[in-house]
Motif scaffolding. Structure first.
Motif, PDB file in Angstrom:
ATOM      1  N   SER A  11       0.814  -1.213   0.000  1.00  0.00           N
ATOM      2  CA  SER A  11       0.000   0.000   0.000  1.00  0.00           C
ATOM      3  C   SER A  11       0.852   1.269   0.000  1.00  0.00           C
ATOM      4  O   SER A  11       0.459   2.281  -0.586  1.00  0.00           O
ATOM      5  CB  SER A  11      -0.964   0.006   1.188  1.00  0.00           C
ATOM      6  OG  SER A  11      -0.246  -0.028   2.400  1.00  0.00           O
ATOM      7  N   SER A  12       2.019   1.238   0.622  1.00  0.00           N
ATOM      8  CA  SER A  12       2.883   2.421   0.645  1.00  0.00           C
ATOM      9  C   SER A  12       3.359   2.783  -0.765  1.00  0.00           C
ATOM     10  O   SER A  12       3.429   3.963  -1.121  1.00  0.00           O
ATOM     11  CB  SER A  12       4.086   2.205   1.563  1.00  0.00           C
ATOM     12  OG  SER A  12       4.875   1.120   1.094  1.00  0.00           O
TER      13      SER A  12
ATOM     14  N   ARG B 299       0.407   4.370  -2.574  1.00  0.00           N
ATOM     15  CA  ARG B 299       0.224   5.755  -2.119  1.00  0.00           C
ATOM     16  C   ARG B 299       1.252   6.679  -2.757  1.00  0.00           C
ATOM     17  O   ARG B 299       0.931   7.798  -3.153  1.00  0.00           O
ATOM     18  CB  ARG B 299       0.305   5.841  -0.604  1.00  0.00           C
ATOM     19  CG  ARG B 299      -0.922   5.348   0.092  1.00  0.00           C
ATOM     20  CD  ARG B 299      -0.879   5.657   1.599  1.00  0.00           C
ATOM     21  NE  ARG B 299      -1.976   5.009   2.265  1.00  0.00           N
ATOM     22  CZ  ARG B 299      -1.934   3.788   2.770  1.00  0.00           C
ATOM     23  NH1 ARG B 299      -0.852   3.059   2.703  1.00  0.00           N
ATOM     24  NH2 ARG B 299      -3.008   3.281   3.362  1.00  0.00           N
TER      25      ARG B 299
END
Length: 98
Positions: free
Chosen positions: A5-6, A9
């Motif tokens: 997810s990082s 993002r």
């Protein structure tokens, strides 16, 4: 393999920066053209001006925007009368006008 997810993002943030930059370039281009055409000298409500721009965009997209004029917030039709209301003061134009 799935992205963490990082990373997603980070990619979204990078794409948002690219989108903002592209929108800024487009706005500056349209603004320069509008000023050259004398739009800065016209007293017109923002909603009315946006409706006129949408009509123009429809014409260039091949739509039938010209056949179905939008209504002004006051209930009247938008047409050539929107471009005939010139400002009487010199402060009506934006900065950088030629």
């Amino acid at each position: 393999m799935k992205k963490p997810s990082s990373k997603i993002r980070e990619e979204i943030a990078r794409l948002l920066d690219q989108l903002r930059a592209a929108e800024t370039r487009e706005a500056e281009r349209i603004g320069r053209i509008a000023l050259k055409a004398g739009i800065g000298e016209i007293e017109i409500e923002e909603a009315e001006l946006q409706a006129a721009f949408e009509e123009i965009a429809g014409q260039f997209r091949g739509g039938s925007a010209a056949a179905t004029p939008r209504k002004k917030p006051s209930g009247g039709r938008i047409g050539s009368e929107t471009t005939s209301t010139l400002a009487s003061g010199s402060g009506a134009g934006g900065p950088g006008e030629a």
